[in-house]
Scaffold this motif. Sequence first.
Motif, PDB file in Angstrom:
ATOM      1  N   GLN A   1       0.835  -1.203   0.000  1.00 25.40           N
ATOM      2  CA  GLN A   1       0.000   0.000   0.000  1.00 25.40           C
ATOM      3  C   GLN A   1       0.874   1.259   0.000  1.00 25.40           C
ATOM      4  O   GLN A   1       0.621   2.204  -0.764  1.00 25.40           O
TER       5      GLN A   1
ATOM      6  N   GLN B   1       1.223   4.361  -2.840  1.00 22.20           N
ATOM      7  CA  GLN B   1       0.906   5.738  -2.464  1.00 22.20           C
ATOM      8  C   GLN B   1       2.097   6.662  -2.668  1.00 22.20           C
ATOM      9  O   GLN B   1       1.945   7.821  -3.036  1.00 22.20           O
ATOM     10  N   THR B   2       3.302   6.137  -2.437  1.00 23.57           N
ATOM     11  CA  THR B   2       4.515   6.950  -2.555  1.00 23.57           C
ATOM     12  C   THR B   2       4.947   7.134  -4.000  1.00 23.57           C
ATOM     13  O   THR B   2       5.499   8.184  -4.368  1.00 23.57           O
TER      14      THR B   2
ATOM     15  N   PRO C   1       3.248   7.116  -7.421  1.00 26.85           N
ATOM     16  CA  PRO C   1       2.006   7.065  -8.215  1.00 26.85           C
ATOM     17  C   PRO C   1       2.203   6.570  -9.643  1.00 26.85           C
ATOM     18  O   PRO C   1       1.231   6.155 -10.285  1.00 26.85           O
TER      19      PRO C   1
ATOM     20  N   SER D   1      -8.394  -2.570  -4.993  1.00 25.34           N
ATOM     21  CA  SER D   1      -8.098  -1.142  -5.034  1.00 25.34           C
ATOM     22  C   SER D   1      -8.255  -0.591  -6.442  1.00 25.34           C
ATOM     23  O   SER D   1      -8.485  -1.330  -7.406  1.00 25.34           O
TER      24      SER D   1
ATOM     25  N   TYR E   1      -5.954   0.439  -8.134  1.00 25.46           N
ATOM     26  CA  TYR E   1      -4.732   0.121  -8.885  1.00 25.46           C
ATOM     27  C   TYR E   1      -4.880  -1.136  -9.735  1.00 25.46           C
ATOM     28  O   TYR E   1      -4.025  -1.410 -10.571  1.00 25.46           O
TER      29      TYR E   1
END
Length: 363
Positions: A238, A242-243, A245, A268, A270
């Motif tokens: 996760q 998030q870090t 993109p 998600s 993603y």
Amino acid sequence: MTFRLSRRTAVPLSTVAVLSLALTACGGGTTKESTAGDATAAPSSSTSAAADPNAPLKEGLKIAYLPKQLNNPYTDVEVGGGKVAVGELKGEYKLVGPNDASASSQVSYINTLIQQQQDVIVVAANDPNAVCPSLNQARKAGIKVVTFDSDAAKTCRDAFINQATTQGIGESLVKMASELAGGSGEIAVLSATPNATNQNSWIEVMKTELAKPANAKLKLVKIAYGNDDDQKSFTEAQGLLQTYPNLKVIVSPTTVGIAAASRYVSSSNYKGKVAITGLGLPNQMRKFVKDGTVKKFALWNPADIGYLAAYAGGALASGQITGAEGEKFKAGKLGDYTVGASGEIVLGPPTEFTAANIDQFDF
């Protein structure tokens, strides 16, 4: 259907690079040598006797398995294969180990196994050197030491059961990542523990491969560690997304990590945007392949690793082999094997799993 590996020698797997399955060897063994001050020279008692290939296999051998950690799906399959083999050898099977995969957690178990006068200790090292003093104490006591899945320093074991060559696995992981990324973009690695010998060796090969002109458009942005813990691996996956993109692929050369990352991505936004690959168990990964989260991953049959380790231990304890290069022994249903350099015994090449073939495998 449980697949069978056809490779039967410890000769470096030159064919790995040309496997028709575009190979992504699964997270398991390592041939990378580690040295440290406490990795003392092997006791002479372990190497002085000459091998007798015609010596009968001893019955009643006490063979103990010490994996990286207990209650790990991959480990469960591995030691299950070991238990079957010990039964065939008419020996006494024992399973011990920590619930965490920390570097020093295995030492106390080794010391206990020495006191119990085991004949063979089969261990997957969480750290290549932390276990060495205890393993060499075991060898001085006449106990044969076989490492499997993750090697210890070469000076403190008699033989090492490797899933495939380190080079082949690292190359395969990069190849899969490149295919899934379309040849360019950001990728990240979700590994096990920072000290895991096998993981670190594969990652080093990956770095070398990524530095080649053919992979110049791929960028490794992060190596994260889930400590082979499901929830931590889930959280790390996760965090990576998030870090970064623009991340295209997460490569996880550990069965715990790839399953956790797949679980997160599958539910998600993603999903369909970020690919997951690495080394995983078909039964654990099937649902993620079926729902389109995972396009491809790889592994060998972990049960065969544990199975081969038992027969190697039996051959060592019976005097059929000493761990020297060129010695041969028979490993039950797996057939004949040859000991390679530095006591390495290679199980064989892994298989790549996709939606087209995953239902053919059951482990």
